[in-house]
Design an enzyme around this catalytic site. Structure first.
Site, PDB file in Angstrom:
ATOM      1  N   ASP A   1       0.848  -1.190   0.000  1.00  0.00           N
ATOM      2  CA  ASP A   1       0.000   0.000   0.000  1.00  0.00           C
ATOM      3  C   ASP A   1       0.884   1.240   0.000  1.00  0.00           C
ATOM      4  O   ASP A   1       1.896   1.283   0.700  1.00  0.00           O
ATOM      5  CB  ASP A   1      -0.904  -0.027   1.242  1.00  0.00           C
ATOM      6  CG  ASP A   1      -2.039   0.975   1.152  1.00  0.00           C
ATOM      7  OD1 ASP A   1      -1.752   2.187   1.103  1.00  0.00           O
ATOM      8  OD2 ASP A   1      -3.197   0.550   1.153  1.00  0.00           O
TER       9      ASP A   1
ATOM     10  N   HIS B   1     -10.627  -5.679  -2.978  1.00  0.00           N
ATOM     11  CA  HIS B   1      -9.264  -5.824  -2.463  1.00  0.00           C
ATOM     12  C   HIS B   1      -9.299  -6.148  -0.977  1.00  0.00           C
ATOM     13  O   HIS B   1     -10.235  -5.813  -0.272  1.00  0.00           O
ATOM     14  CB  HIS B   1      -8.421  -4.572  -2.726  1.00  0.00           C
ATOM     15  CG  HIS B   1      -8.940  -3.306  -2.137  1.00  0.00           C
ATOM     16  ND1 HIS B   1     -10.019  -2.628  -2.658  1.00  0.00           N
ATOM     17  CD2 HIS B   1      -8.520  -2.576  -1.077  1.00  0.00           C
ATOM     18  CE1 HIS B   1     -10.243  -1.538  -1.953  1.00  0.00           C
ATOM     19  NE2 HIS B   1      -9.352  -1.482  -0.974  1.00  0.00           N
TER      20      HIS B   1
ATOM     21  N   HIS C   1      -6.971  -5.905   2.536  1.00  0.00           N
ATOM     22  CA  HIS C   1      -5.822  -5.302   3.198  1.00  0.00           C
ATOM     23  C   HIS C   1      -5.208  -6.326   4.146  1.00  0.00           C
ATOM     24  O   HIS C   1      -5.933  -6.969   4.908  1.00  0.00           O
ATOM     25  CB  HIS C   1      -6.247  -4.100   4.063  1.00  0.00           C
ATOM     26  CG  HIS C   1      -6.786  -2.955   3.291  1.00  0.00           C
ATOM     27  ND1 HIS C   1      -6.038  -1.855   2.976  1.00  0.00           N
ATOM     28  CD2 HIS C   1      -8.018  -2.723   2.782  1.00  0.00           C
ATOM     29  CE1 HIS C   1      -6.772  -0.989   2.319  1.00  0.00           C
ATOM     30  NE2 HIS C   1      -7.985  -1.493   2.183  1.00  0.00           N
TER      31      HIS C   1
END
Length: 112
Positions: free
Chosen positions: A30, A98, A100
């Protein structure tokens, strides 16, 4: 989707710090990490969010990729958090499914 940020990353149009890749899933760091290790795990095929996903095997592959990434990053034993935000009220900011992965420090609850 041609304007989707994560599709463009998956297609190699935008560079990323890849940590895992197979034919269906990509994991990359990220750019605004919320933990010392913060990786995004995405399907290469576009789905806006988990509610649009019509392939349960793809979700299983995303979790298998998470296990591999955790081993690679050395956080499989100490622990990590997996989060899938869905929709505006769920905190999703990029409309591409997505996950994390957050780790390498103690993560409190509730998240914040």
């Amino acid at each position: 989707m041609e304007n989707c940020l994560f599709c463009r990353i998956a297609n190699g149009e935008i560079p990323s710090a890849k940590v895992y890749e197979d034919d269906a899933v990509l994991a990359f760091r990220d750019i605004a990490p919320a933990a010392p290790e913060h990786v995004l795990i995405i399907p290469k095929k576009h789905y806006d969010n988990v509610m649009q996903l019509d392939d349960d095997l793809l979700l299983a592959r995303m979790f298998a990729a998470a296990r591999e990434v955790a081993k690679q990053l050395g956080i499989s034993e100490s622990g990590f958090r997996l989060v899938i935000n869905t929709g505006k009220d769920g905190g999703q900011t990029v409309e591409h499914l997505h996950m994390h992965m957050l780790g390498a420090r103690e993560l409190g609850w509730p998240p914040g």
